[in-house]
Design an enzyme around this catalytic site. Structure first.
Site, PDB file in Angstrom:
ATOM      1  N   GLU A   1     102.847  33.557-125.853  1.00  0.00           N
ATOM      2  CA  GLU A   1     101.420  33.235-125.647  1.00  0.00           C
ATOM      3  C   GLU A   1     100.801  34.078-124.519  1.00  0.00           C
ATOM      4  OE1 GLU A   1      99.970  29.405-126.439  1.00  0.00           O
ATOM      5  OE2 GLU A   1     101.693  28.863-127.660  1.00  0.00           O
TER       6      GLU A   1
HETATM    7  N1  CAA Z   1      87.358  35.024-125.602  1.00  0.00           N
HETATM    8  C1  CAA Z   1      86.483  35.645-126.413  1.00  0.00           C
HETATM    9  N2  CAA Z   1      86.502  36.956-126.670  1.00  0.00           N
HETATM   10  C2  CAA Z   1      87.455  37.686-126.069  1.00  0.00           C
HETATM   11  C3  CAA Z   1      88.401  37.104-125.204  1.00  0.00           C
HETATM   12  C4  CAA Z   1      88.308  35.725-124.975  1.00  0.00           C
HETATM   13  N3  CAA Z   1      89.185  35.076-124.174  1.00  0.00           N
HETATM   14  N4  CAA Z   1      89.215  38.078-124.753  1.00  0.00           N
HETATM   15  C5  CAA Z   1      88.798  39.227-125.315  1.00  0.00           C
HETATM   16  N5  CAA Z   1      87.746  38.976-126.111  1.00  0.00           N
HETATM   17  C6  CAA Z   1      86.951  39.967-126.875  1.00  0.00           C
HETATM   18  C7  CAA Z   1      86.435  41.017-125.904  1.00  0.00           C
HETATM   19  O1  CAA Z   1      85.222  40.632-125.319  1.00  0.00           O
HETATM   20  C8  CAA Z   1      86.295  42.240-126.792  1.00  0.00           C
HETATM   21  O2  CAA Z   1      85.072  42.174-127.475  1.00  0.00           O
HETATM   22  P1  CAA Z   1      84.032  43.412-127.317  1.00  0.00           P
HETATM   23  O3  CAA Z   1      84.745  44.580-127.965  1.00  0.00           O
HETATM   24  O4  CAA Z   1      82.829  42.943-128.039  1.00  0.00           O
HETATM   25  O5  CAA Z   1      83.820  43.592-125.839  1.00  0.00           O
HETATM   26  C9  CAA Z   1      87.397  42.043-127.826  1.00  0.00           C
HETATM   27  O6  CAA Z   1      87.750  40.659-127.804  1.00  0.00           O
HETATM   28  C10 CAA Z   1      88.618  42.896-127.496  1.00  0.00           C
HETATM   29  O7  CAA Z   1      89.031  42.511-126.211  1.00  0.00           O
HETATM   30  P2  CAA Z   1      89.661  43.528-125.148  1.00  0.00           P
HETATM   31  O8  CAA Z   1      88.923  44.804-125.167  1.00  0.00           O
HETATM   32  O9  CAA Z   1      89.774  42.785-123.854  1.00  0.00           O
HETATM   33  O10 CAA Z   1      91.088  43.741-125.824  1.00  0.00           O
HETATM   34  P3  CAA Z   1      92.380  44.424-125.284  1.00  0.00           P
HETATM   35  O11 CAA Z   1      92.921  45.253-126.370  1.00  0.00           O
HETATM   36  O12 CAA Z   1      92.131  45.062-123.947  1.00  0.00           O
HETATM   37  O13 CAA Z   1      93.396  43.182-125.130  1.00  0.00           O
HETATM   38  C11 CAA Z   1      94.435  41.265-124.134  1.00  0.00           C
HETATM   39  C12 CAA Z   1      93.181  42.079-124.308  1.00  0.00           C
HETATM   40  C13 CAA Z   1      94.039  40.176-123.146  1.00  0.00           C
HETATM   41  C14 CAA Z   1      95.595  42.062-123.596  1.00  0.00           C
HETATM   42  C15 CAA Z   1      94.804  40.591-125.498  1.00  0.00           C
HETATM   43  O14 CAA Z   1      95.171  41.562-126.454  1.00  0.00           O
HETATM   44  C16 CAA Z   1      95.914  39.574-125.379  1.00  0.00           C
HETATM   45  O15 CAA Z   1      95.663  38.416-125.004  1.00  0.00           O
HETATM   46  N6  CAA Z   1      97.161  39.970-125.705  1.00  0.00           N
HETATM   47  C17 CAA Z   1      98.276  39.005-125.722  1.00  0.00           C
HETATM   48  C18 CAA Z   1      98.399  38.345-127.061  1.00  0.00           C
HETATM   49  C19 CAA Z   1      99.188  37.086-126.990  1.00  0.00           C
HETATM   50  O16 CAA Z   1      98.985  36.242-126.141  1.00  0.00           O
HETATM   51  N7  CAA Z   1     100.082  36.920-127.955  1.00  0.00           N
HETATM   52  C20 CAA Z   1     100.833  35.715-128.055  1.00  0.00           C
HETATM   53  C21 CAA Z   1     101.252  35.523-129.464  1.00  0.00           C
HETATM   54  S1  CAA Z   1     101.115  33.896-130.025  1.00  0.00           S
HETATM   55  C22 CAA Z   1     102.543  33.109-129.559  1.00  0.00           C
HETATM   56  O17 CAA Z   1     103.265  33.527-128.715  1.00  0.00           O
HETATM   57  C23 CAA Z   1     102.682  31.834-130.253  1.00  0.00           C
HETATM   58  C24 CAA Z   1     103.997  31.220-130.334  1.00  0.00           C
HETATM   59  O18 CAA Z   1     104.580  31.213-131.393  1.00  0.00           O
HETATM   60  C25 CAA Z   1     104.511  30.439-129.186  1.00  0.00           C
END
Ligand code: CAA
Length: 384
Positions: free
Chosen positions: A368
């Site tokens: 996550e």
């Molecule tokens: N709420 C709403 N929108 C959001 C947001 C949020 N919290 N975070 C990002 N966005 C939007 C951004 O505003 C952006 O939109 P615009 O292009 O219009 O500005 C778009 O989404 C892309 O965002 P970023 O440019 O910030 O994206 P990034 O490529 O830099 O990545 C990151 C950001 C935070 C690293 C994200 O990719 C991330 O959270 N990665 C981790 C994924 C993760 O947590 N995976 C877990 C898998 S699920 C799991 O583990 C479940 C299980 O089985 C236990």
């Protein structure tokens, strides 16, 4: 400001504690060793209303607040994190997003049984399919495709590390519909596991949370009705990020529970074990460890409850949930390692539980959103 829990929250905490001791503790070491999915425990958790804790009662949920969810997650994770991860995924990664963003028809069809954790008396839970072989932290880099065919989509690709991968009846699948639009070309679909073209890979042989059901899921020309897309076209990445913000509160609470479970065992052991003529708890070397454990755990608990309070009060909790997760998971890793140290050689063998808690703690720094991803979210948020 007040720090007391309500009568209802105390009742939930006690119910979760009793459940953990009576239902999860027996056989926890064997289930870990055999990598056995805790189906019986999850089924009883569903009967207790803990698989849809925050879902409104009219959709089959328990209608509780997020703080109650944190308290329950902590208690269950003190004993069996393989049970609590299944509970966390169903509550915050599956039910929450469906309740918040799905249509009434989708909710009646899927949320009601998901929140109850049962359909026709059988276990009915969900999984969240975002990660891929080449898209973990870099979640926008989706390779699973969803081709728009008018009234349906065709899904192709592979998802990795899927909790509840084999035991789930319903998958929330994130997939790329239009690569030229980047994160705005991603959608999320409700997909029934028994849809033709879906293959579940072998169960992963893991370091920790070994009972939990982690699989790869392969999609080959899987037909999904358009009615199963959640939200407008291109909403999938926002859906995933919003959902993960709440999921991170659940995993933070899991990490908190793993830490407090190990701490409680370290305190009990240090009061009973004697060395150099007195209980080891009377040696300052041990007391200082216990003091640091207690302090870090309390700080993690406050961060979790703060994030839960923000979520329940309509305040943006993206920052606070990432803070809670990074701090609680690093606390869990540190506390469990110290708990093994307090136990000495006994900590290194299975009967004393702390080695398992130490192995379980590690994943809370990874899933996550890794600790590094939480720092990205925190860093961007404070600099914005
Ligand atoms: N709420 C709403 N929108 C959001 C947001 C949020 N919290 N975070 C990002 N966005 C939007 C951004 O505003 C952006 O939109 P615009 O292009 O219009 O500005 C778009 O989404 C892309 O965002 P970023 O440019 O910030 O994206 P990034 O490529 O830099 O990545 C990151 C950001 C935070 C690293 C994200 O990719 C991330 O959270 N990665 C981790 C994924 C993760 O947590 N995976 C877990 C898998 S699920 C799991 O583990 C479940 C299980 O089985 C236990």
């Amino acid at each position: 400001m007040h720090f007391e829990l309500s009568e209802e929250q105390l009742m939930i905490q006690k119910a979760a504690r009793d459940f953990a001791i009576n239902e999860c503790l027996p056989g926890v070491i064997e289930r870990d060793e055999k990598q056995q999915f805790p189906k019986e425990q999850i089924s009883k958790l569903a009967d207790l209303g803990f698989m849809g804790m925050m879902v409104e009662e009219k959709y089959g949920g328990a209608g509780l607040d997020t703080a109650s969810y944190v308290l329950a997650m902590e208690e269950i994770s003190k004993v069996d994190a393989s049970v609590s991860v299944c509970m966390s995924v169903n509550n915050s990664l599956v039910c929450w997003g469906v309740e918040k963003y799905a249509t009434e028809e989708q909710k009646q069809r899927y949320l009601v049984p998901l929140a109850q954790g049962k359909k026709d008396g059988e276990l009915y839970i969900g999984a969240f399919l975002l990660s891929e072989p080449e898209a973990g932290s870099d979640a926008t880099s989706q390779h699973t495709t969803a081709e728009d065919k008018g009234d349906h989509y065709i899904l192709n690709g592979t998802k990795n590390w899927i909790t509840n991968g084999n035991s789930a009846s319903v998958y929330l699948v994130i997939a790329q519909t239009d690569v030229s639009k980047g994160s705005k070309g991603i959608n999320v679909f409700i997909v029934e596991k028994n849809t033709p073209g879906i293959t579940v890979g072998a169960k992963e042989n893991k370091l920790g949370i070994r009972g939990s059901d982690t699989h790869s899921i392969m999609f080959q020309d899987v037909k999904v009705p358009k009615a199963n897309r959640i939200g407008e076209d291109g909403f999938g990445f926002t859906f995933a990020m919003k959902t993960l913000a709440g999921g991170r509160i659940g995993i933070a609470a899991q990490a908190l529970g793993i830490a407090s479970g190990a701490y409680e065992r370290a305190v009990a052991y240090s009061k009973q074990r004697k060395a150099f003529g007195k209980e080891i708890a009377q040696h300052q070397a041990i007391q200082f460890k216990l003091a640091d454990m207690a302090t870090r755990i309390e700080a993690a608990r406050l961060l979790c409850l703060r994030a839960a309070w923000e979520k329940d009060n309509g305040i943006d909790y993206t920052l606070s949930s990432s803070m809670a997760k990074v701090y609680a998971s690093e606390t869990a890793m540190w506390v469990t390692t110290e708990a093994v140290q307090v136990h000495g050689g006994y900590g290194f063998v299975k009967e004393y539980h702390v080695e398992r808690l130490m192995r379980d703690a590690k994943i809370t720094q990874i899933y996550e959103g890794t600790s590094e991803v939480q720092r990205i979210v925190i860093g961007r948020s404070i600099l914005k």
